[in-house]
Design a protein around this motif. Structure first.
Motif, PDB file in Angstrom:
ATOM      1  N   ASP A   1       0.841  -1.209   0.000  1.00  0.00           N
ATOM      2  CA  ASP A   1       0.000   0.000   0.000  1.00  0.00           C
ATOM      3  C   ASP A   1       0.868   1.248   0.000  1.00  0.00           C
ATOM      4  OD1 ASP A   1      -2.324  -1.449  -0.024  1.00  0.00           O
ATOM      5  OD2 ASP A   1      -2.538  -1.449   2.168  1.00  0.00           O
ATOM      6  N   LEU A   2       0.449   2.228  -0.801  1.00  0.00           N
ATOM      7  CA  LEU A   2       1.236   3.455  -0.958  1.00  0.00           C
ATOM      8  C   LEU A   2       0.679   4.570  -0.091  1.00  0.00           C
ATOM      9  CD1 LEU A   2       1.621   3.419  -4.841  1.00  0.00           C
ATOM     10  CD2 LEU A   2       3.237   2.561  -3.134  1.00  0.00           C
ATOM     11  N   PRO A   3       1.569   5.358   0.534  1.00  0.00           N
ATOM     12  CA  PRO A   3       1.095   6.514   1.288  1.00  0.00           C
ATOM     13  C   PRO A   3       0.526   7.582   0.346  1.00  0.00           C
ATOM     14  CG  PRO A   3       3.495   6.218   1.533  1.00  0.00           C
ATOM     15  CD  PRO A   3       3.000   5.162   0.610  1.00  0.00           C
ATOM     16  N   ILE A   4      -0.275   8.464   0.898  1.00  0.00           N
ATOM     17  CA  ILE A   4      -0.916   9.522   0.112  1.00  0.00           C
ATOM     18  C   ILE A   4       0.112  10.382  -0.617  1.00  0.00           C
ATOM     19  CG2 ILE A   4      -2.329  11.610   0.286  1.00  0.00           C
ATOM     20  CD1 ILE A   4      -3.843  10.219   2.558  1.00  0.00           C
ATOM     21  N   TRP A   5       1.231  10.689   0.011  1.00  0.00           N
ATOM     22  CA  TRP A   5       2.223  11.573  -0.614  1.00  0.00           C
ATOM     23  C   TRP A   5       2.765  10.986  -1.910  1.00  0.00           C
ATOM     24  CZ3 TRP A   5       7.232  10.143  -1.585  1.00  0.00           C
ATOM     25  CH2 TRP A   5       7.767   9.064  -0.860  1.00  0.00           C
ATOM     26  N   VAL A   6       2.821   9.666  -2.007  1.00  0.00           N
ATOM     27  CA  VAL A   6       3.311   9.035  -3.241  1.00  0.00           C
ATOM     28  C   VAL A   6       2.307   9.277  -4.371  1.00  0.00           C
ATOM     29  CG1 VAL A   6       3.819   6.818  -4.352  1.00  0.00           C
ATOM     30  CG2 VAL A   6       4.695   7.294  -2.054  1.00  0.00           C
ATOM     31  N   ASN A   7       1.032   9.039  -4.098  1.00  0.00           N
ATOM     32  CA  ASN A   7       0.003   9.264  -5.126  1.00  0.00           C
ATOM     33  C   ASN A   7      -0.048  10.723  -5.556  1.00  0.00           C
ATOM     34  OD1 ASN A   7      -0.888   6.568  -5.270  1.00  0.00           O
ATOM     35  ND2 ASN A   7      -2.073   6.857  -3.397  1.00  0.00           N
ATOM     36  N   GLU A   8       0.115  11.640  -4.620  1.00  0.00           N
ATOM     37  CA  GLU A   8       0.117  13.066  -4.958  1.00  0.00           C
ATOM     38  C   GLU A   8       1.313  13.411  -5.832  1.00  0.00           C
ATOM     39  OE1 GLU A   8      -0.052  15.079  -1.186  1.00  0.00           O
ATOM     40  OE2 GLU A   8      -2.192  14.708  -0.949  1.00  0.00           O
ATOM     41  N   ARG A   9       2.458  12.877  -5.481  1.00  0.00           N
ATOM     42  CA  ARG A   9       3.675  13.171  -6.252  1.00  0.00           C
ATOM     43  C   ARG A   9       3.556  12.614  -7.669  1.00  0.00           C
ATOM     44  NH1 ARG A   9       9.700  13.039  -4.177  1.00  0.00           N
ATOM     45  NH2 ARG A   9      10.556  14.215  -5.914  1.00  0.00           N
ATOM     46  N   ILE A  10       3.025  11.418  -7.792  1.00  0.00           N
ATOM     47  CA  ILE A  10       2.845  10.811  -9.114  1.00  0.00           C
ATOM     48  C   ILE A  10       1.858  11.615  -9.950  1.00  0.00           C
ATOM     49  CG2 ILE A  10       1.888   8.789 -10.310  1.00  0.00           C
ATOM     50  CD1 ILE A  10       3.130   7.076  -8.063  1.00  0.00           C
ATOM     51  N   SER A  11       0.762  12.055  -9.352  1.00  0.00           N
ATOM     52  CA  SER A  11      -0.266  12.777 -10.114  1.00  0.00           C
ATOM     53  C   SER A  11       0.221  14.133 -10.617  1.00  0.00           C
ATOM     54  CB  SER A  11      -1.529  12.949  -9.273  1.00  0.00           C
ATOM     55  OG  SER A  11      -1.315  13.859  -8.216  1.00  0.00           O
ATOM     56  N   LYS A  12       1.227  14.709  -9.978  1.00  0.00           N
ATOM     57  CA  LYS A  12       1.741  16.022 -10.385  1.00  0.00           C
ATOM     58  C   LYS A  12       2.968  15.935 -11.288  1.00  0.00           C
ATOM     59  CE  LYS A  12       0.043  18.223  -6.187  1.00  0.00           C
ATOM     60  NZ  LYS A  12       0.392  18.820  -4.911  1.00  0.00           N
ATOM     61  N   ALA A  13       3.482  14.734 -11.500  1.00  0.00           N
ATOM     62  CA  ALA A  13       4.741  14.567 -12.232  1.00  0.00           C
ATOM     63  C   ALA A  13       4.542  14.603 -13.743  1.00  0.00           C
ATOM     64  CB  ALA A  13       5.383  13.250 -11.828  1.00  0.00           C
ATOM     65  N   ASP A  14       5.601  14.986 -14.443  1.00  0.00           N
ATOM     66  CA  ASP A  14       5.590  14.957 -15.900  1.00  0.00           C
ATOM     67  C   ASP A  14       6.110  13.590 -16.375  1.00  0.00           C
ATOM     68  OD1 ASP A  14       8.283  15.153 -15.321  1.00  0.00           O
ATOM     69  OD2 ASP A  14       8.596  17.029 -16.385  1.00  0.00           O
ATOM     70  N   PRO A  15       5.867  13.233 -17.648  1.00  0.00           N
ATOM     71  CA  PRO A  15       6.259  11.907 -18.139  1.00  0.00           C
ATOM     72  C   PRO A  15       7.746  11.557 -17.940  1.00  0.00           C
ATOM     73  CG  PRO A  15       4.706  12.868 -19.665  1.00  0.00           C
ATOM     74  CD  PRO A  15       5.038  13.937 -18.648  1.00  0.00           C
ATOM     75  N   PRO A  16       8.704  12.480 -18.146  1.00  0.00           N
ATOM     76  CA  PRO A  16      10.101  12.087 -17.911  1.00  0.00           C
ATOM     77  C   PRO A  16      10.375  11.678 -16.459  1.00  0.00           C
ATOM     78  CG  PRO A  16      10.027  14.071 -19.253  1.00  0.00           C
ATOM     79  CD  PRO A  16       8.625  13.806 -18.784  1.00  0.00           C
ATOM     80  N   ALA A  17       9.772  12.381 -15.500  1.00  0.00           N
ATOM     81  CA  ALA A  17       9.971  12.019 -14.091  1.00  0.00           C
ATOM     82  C   ALA A  17       9.342  10.659 -13.812  1.00  0.00           C
ATOM     83  CB  ALA A  17       9.365  13.076 -13.171  1.00  0.00           C
ATOM     84  N   LEU A  18       8.151  10.421 -14.349  1.00  0.00           N
ATOM     85  CA  LEU A  18       7.486   9.137 -14.151  1.00  0.00           C
ATOM     86  C   LEU A  18       8.327   8.000 -14.724  1.00  0.00           C
ATOM     87  CD1 LEU A  18       3.855  10.220 -15.085  1.00  0.00           C
ATOM     88  CD2 LEU A  18       4.674   9.646 -12.794  1.00  0.00           C
ATOM     89  N   GLU A  19       8.902   8.233 -15.876  1.00  0.00           N
ATOM     90  CA  GLU A  19       9.754   7.227 -16.508  1.00  0.00           C
ATOM     91  C   GLU A  19      10.998   6.957 -15.663  1.00  0.00           C
ATOM     92  OE1 GLU A  19      12.175   6.678 -20.690  1.00  0.00           O
ATOM     93  OE2 GLU A  19      10.387   7.928 -20.674  1.00  0.00           O
ATOM     94  N   GLU A  20      11.610   8.007 -15.165  1.00  0.00           N
ATOM     95  CA  GLU A  20      12.806   7.865 -14.314  1.00  0.00           C
ATOM     96  C   GLU A  20      12.477   7.069 -13.055  1.00  0.00           C
ATOM     97  OE1 GLU A  20      16.553   8.071 -12.661  1.00  0.00           O
ATOM     98  OE2 GLU A  20      15.989   8.597 -14.712  1.00  0.00           O
ATOM     99  N   TRP A  21      11.366   7.397 -12.408  1.00  0.00           N
ATOM    100  CA  TRP A  21      10.969   6.675 -11.203  1.00  0.00           C
ATOM    101  C   TRP A  21      10.659   5.213 -11.514  1.00  0.00           C
ATOM    102  CZ3 TRP A  21       7.097  11.049  -9.698  1.00  0.00           C
ATOM    103  CH2 TRP A  21       7.810  12.167  -9.246  1.00  0.00           C
ATOM    104  N   GLY A  22      10.078   4.972 -12.687  1.00  0.00           N
ATOM    105  CA  GLY A  22       9.784   3.606 -13.102  1.00  0.00           C
ATOM    106  C   GLY A  22      11.042   2.774 -13.253  1.00  0.00           C
ATOM    107  N   ILE A  23      12.123   3.392 -13.669  1.00  0.00           N
ATOM    108  CA  ILE A  23      13.414   2.694 -13.776  1.00  0.00           C
ATOM    109  C   ILE A  23      14.017   2.481 -12.388  1.00  0.00           C
ATOM    110  CG2 ILE A  23      15.794   2.926 -14.606  1.00  0.00           C
ATOM    111  CD1 ILE A  23      14.538   4.438 -17.053  1.00  0.00           C
ATOM    112  N   ARG A  24      13.936   3.498 -11.548  1.00  0.00           N
ATOM    113  CA  ARG A  24      14.494   3.403 -10.200  1.00  0.00           C
ATOM    114  C   ARG A  24      13.820   2.336  -9.348  1.00  0.00           C
ATOM    115  NH1 ARG A  24      14.780   9.603  -8.182  1.00  0.00           N
ATOM    116  NH2 ARG A  24      15.991  10.455  -9.896  1.00  0.00           N
ATOM    117  N   VAL A  25      12.547   2.084  -9.603  1.00  0.00           N
ATOM    118  CA  VAL A  25      11.801   1.117  -8.791  1.00  0.00           C
ATOM    119  C   VAL A  25      12.453  -0.268  -8.861  1.00  0.00           C
ATOM    120  CG1 VAL A  25       9.991  -0.036 -10.138  1.00  0.00           C
ATOM    121  CG2 VAL A  25       9.395   1.047  -8.045  1.00  0.00           C
ATOM    122  N   LEU A  26      13.187  -0.520  -9.931  1.00  0.00           N
ATOM    123  CA  LEU A  26      13.817  -1.831 -10.098  1.00  0.00           C
ATOM    124  C   LEU A  26      14.926  -2.072  -9.075  1.00  0.00           C
ATOM    125  CD1 LEU A  26      14.069  -1.791 -13.994  1.00  0.00           C
ATOM    126  CD2 LEU A  26      12.343  -2.939 -12.585  1.00  0.00           C
TER     127      LEU A  26
END
Length: 115
Positions: free
Chosen positions: A77-102
């Motif tokens: 389960d994700l904390p609220i701050w994670v969902n807020e950060r994701i909803s405000k992010a641009d595609p390059p940041a989302l892509e970078e985070w998607g790589i970091r999750v690994l």
């Protein structure tokens, strides 16, 4: 009743006008044509920009969904701050985070600034 007779009469009426009035009428018709072409080209440009914005928005939503699923799978389960950060992010940041999750061991590791 012949085809085109009405149009020919209209053209003849225009040609019968005094030269100053005929020239003013031709300028008026040219201006109408110009305005119509501007409206049409502006509409086309606006439509193209709308499609581009729609694609970008769709890309962002898709990236956000994928990242959210990856994070939930990895960290639960994700904390609220994670969902807020994701909803405000641009595609390059989302892509970078998607790589970091690994490789990240914590949520903070995924979202840490890498300056």
């Amino acid at each position: 009743t012949a085809r085109g007779l009405l149009k020919a009469k209209e053209q003849l009426d225009i040609l019968k006008l005094p030269e100053a009035e005929r020239l003013a009428y031709e300028r008026y018709k040219d201006d109408l044509h110009y305005q119509a072409s501007m409206v049409e080209s502006t509409y086309g440009y606006g439509k193209m920009e709308g499609r581009k914005e729609g694609r970008q928005e769709g890309e962002q939503i898709g990236e956000a969904k994928i990242l959210t699923r990856q994070l939930q799978s990895r960290f639960g389960d994700l904390p609220i701050w994670v969902n807020e950060r994701i909803s405000k992010a641009d595609p390059p940041a989302l892509e970078e985070w998607g790589i970091r999750v690994l490789d990240a061991t914590t949520l903070d590791g995924v979202f840490a600034d890498k300056s």
